[in-house]
Write a protein that holds these residues in place. Sequence first.
Motif, short mmCIF file in Angstrom:
data_model
loop_
_atom_site.label_atom_id
_atom_site.label_comp_id
_atom_site.label_asym_id
_atom_site.label_seq_id
_atom_site.Cartn_x
_atom_site.Cartn_y
_atom_site.Cartn_z
N VAL B 24 0.84 -1.20 0.00
CA VAL B 24 0.00 0.00 0.00
C VAL B 24 0.87 1.25 0.00
O VAL B 24 0.65 2.18 -0.77
CB VAL B 24 -0.96 -0.01 1.22
N MET B 25 1.91 1.25 0.87
CA MET B 25 2.78 2.42 0.94
C MET B 25 3.53 2.64 -0.37
O MET B 25 3.63 3.76 -0.86
CB MET B 25 3.78 2.26 2.10
N THR B 26 4.04 1.55 -0.94
CA THR B 26 4.83 1.70 -2.16
C THR B 26 3.97 2.16 -3.34
O THR B 26 4.29 3.11 -4.03
CB THR B 26 5.53 0.38 -2.52
N PHE B 27 2.84 1.47 -3.52
CA PHE B 27 1.94 1.87 -4.62
C PHE B 27 1.41 3.28 -4.41
O PHE B 27 1.41 4.10 -5.33
CB PHE B 27 0.76 0.88 -4.74
N GLY B 28 0.96 3.54 -3.18
CA GLY B 28 0.37 4.86 -2.88
C GLY B 28 1.37 5.97 -3.13
O GLY B 28 1.06 6.96 -3.79
N ALA B 29 2.59 5.79 -2.60
CA ALA B 29 3.60 6.84 -2.75
C ALA B 29 4.00 7.00 -4.22
O ALA B 29 4.18 8.12 -4.70
CB ALA B 29 4.83 6.51 -1.89
N THR B 30 4.11 5.86 -4.94
CA THR B 30 4.45 5.94 -6.37
C THR B 30 3.38 6.74 -7.10
O THR B 30 3.68 7.64 -7.88
CB THR B 30 4.56 4.53 -6.99
N ALA B 98 3.94 7.58 6.93
CA ALA B 98 5.08 7.35 6.04
C ALA B 98 4.89 8.02 4.68
O ALA B 98 5.85 8.35 3.99
CB ALA B 98 5.29 5.85 5.84
N MET B 99 3.61 8.23 4.30
CA MET B 99 3.34 8.73 2.96
C MET B 99 3.97 10.09 2.69
O MET B 99 4.47 10.34 1.61
CB MET B 99 1.81 8.83 2.74
N VAL B 100 3.93 10.98 3.69
CA VAL B 100 4.42 12.33 3.45
C VAL B 100 5.91 12.35 3.08
O VAL B 100 6.29 12.82 2.01
CB VAL B 100 4.09 13.27 4.63
N PRO B 101 6.78 11.80 3.94
CA PRO B 101 8.21 11.81 3.55
C PRO B 101 8.47 11.00 2.27
O PRO B 101 9.32 11.39 1.47
CB PRO B 101 8.92 11.18 4.75
N VAL B 103 6.49 10.67 -0.35
CA VAL B 103 6.11 11.47 -1.52
C VAL B 103 7.09 12.63 -1.71
O VAL B 103 7.48 12.93 -2.84
CB VAL B 103 4.66 11.98 -1.38
N VAL B 104 7.48 13.26 -0.60
CA VAL B 104 8.40 14.39 -0.71
C VAL B 104 9.73 13.96 -1.35
O VAL B 104 10.31 14.67 -2.15
CB VAL B 104 8.65 15.04 0.67
N THR B 105 10.17 12.78 -1.03
CA THR B 105 11.44 12.33 -1.59
C THR B 105 11.24 11.76 -3.01
O THR B 105 12.12 11.87 -3.86
CB THR B 105 12.13 11.31 -0.66
N THR B 159 11.08 3.61 -10.24
CA THR B 159 10.57 4.37 -9.10
C THR B 159 9.99 3.42 -8.04
O THR B 159 10.26 3.57 -6.85
CB THR B 159 9.46 5.34 -9.56
N PHE B 160 9.22 2.44 -8.49
CA PHE B 160 8.60 1.50 -7.57
C PHE B 160 9.65 0.78 -6.74
O PHE B 160 9.55 0.70 -5.52
CB PHE B 160 7.76 0.48 -8.36
N VAL B 161 10.67 0.28 -7.40
CA VAL B 161 11.70 -0.48 -6.68
C VAL B 161 12.46 0.42 -5.71
O VAL B 161 12.76 0.04 -4.58
CB VAL B 161 12.64 -1.19 -7.68
N THR B 162 12.76 1.65 -6.17
CA THR B 162 13.46 2.60 -5.29
C THR B 162 12.60 2.92 -4.07
O THR B 162 13.08 2.90 -2.93
CB THR B 162 13.76 3.90 -6.07
#
Lengths: 260, 224
Positions: B24-30, B98-101, B103-105, B159-162
């Motif tokens: 969820v975090m990886t997909f969401g942030a991507t 976790a989403m905010v940092p 996405v910012v990065t 991006t996903f893997v990173t």
Amino acid sequence: MITFDHVSKTYDARRGEHHALCDVSLHVNAGDVFGIIGQSGAGKSTLVRCINLLERPTSGRVLVDGVDVTDYSGAQLRELRKGIGMVFQNFSLFQQRTVVQNVTFPLEIGGVAKGKPRSAEAMRARAMELLDIVGLSAKATSYPSELSGGQQQRVAIARALANNPRIILCDEATSALDTRTTVSILSLLEQINRELGVTLVLITHSLAVARRICNRIVVLDEGRIVEQGTTTEVLSNPKSPVTRELLEFDGLASANRFGR
Amino acid sequence: MESVAAFFAEYGELLFEGTIDTLVMTFGATFIAYLIGIPLGVALVVTAPGGLRPHRVLNTVLSWVVSIGRSVPFVILLVALIPITRLIVGTSLGVRGAMVPLVVTAAPFVARIVEQSLAEVDGGLIEASLSFGASVPQVVSKVFLREGLPSLVRGVSITFVTLFGYVTIAGTVGAGGLGDIAIRYGYQRFQSDVMLVSVTLCVIIVILFQAGGDFLVNRIDKRR
């Protein structure tokens, strides 16, 4: 149809200015197949790009149909460009689009017929009509990477015709093709000129190409017109050293001359 | 065999939830990073010198913003952003925190990846589309994004893997997910079996996603 009135184009290069075009004046009549001849770097591409303002003249005026278009911008410029087709040396087809989608591209971005946006079916039908003219309707759903160079250039010509332009600019349209394909592409261009009444302006460094298709030519050297007139006049009685040089090479290459 | 069954009986649910949280975090942030990164990448290409609408000041500012965003190490960002994170999502913990940092990065990273993909699009195609009277938005949507699509999809895999790696790091400071499990159980409690299984899950997720991306690129790319 197209008039250049003392057009110059200067680029700011790092080491001073580069004069791509110097005081070029010429006139292309409706229905002409107008050749712009010269060696690489003579300014041919810049000249032809001043017609649809992909390059903007530094000074002088460009008139299309008697209207000064030199300062056109925005929607006015886009409207002008829709009436002028263009064909490129390396075809410049969209690799991720099928043949028919390449031809509908100019229609998708808004045809000259304003007001009513065309439906997808209408655009496709129009594209199929054009593919028929260039003899490639069988390849409609292929991708450019599946076609030969000559076929790709035919698609590019169909695309250039999409908006019913009155002028088509050909930038070394046959330079990437072998002799036989060159002849067939030139015949197609001739047919378009004759049957659809489209004025052609074509750049070439080959006098054989010019002789085969152009009724009038200008010879360009270092941004200046050194000679102009009907093709027969210029080639039978060349006055400038550049024309003689080109003719001499043409003589050497006569083994694969296209002829009439 | 029995020990395997016993292991999953005890840790199965934990590992399953960890996997879901990580995904969820990886997909969401991507996803959110692309929402921000695509316009940024497009703007970088369009305003670049020799671009469709060259704009020196805007291009320089954007480029600096992106570079600064990319230069701050993720771990630092993770901690430094805590007050801002609390302000935006109400907590600095869990998936939301976790989403905010992330996405910012990720957004500046995505901007560069997108810029790279679009810059690869043949300039001859841009010139051709302009010659047919296309406007700047039309060139962006019909030429840059469409012709650059295979390369853009490749960028999504990268991006996903990173981001997957960053999510694991975020797990160590309270984000949850597989990284959190590996640290708490595997490292702090010396449970190597939990560590091994969570790492294996990570490897499988990355390989599956990369393979899926490659497959998709091959399907959509019509160049030979």
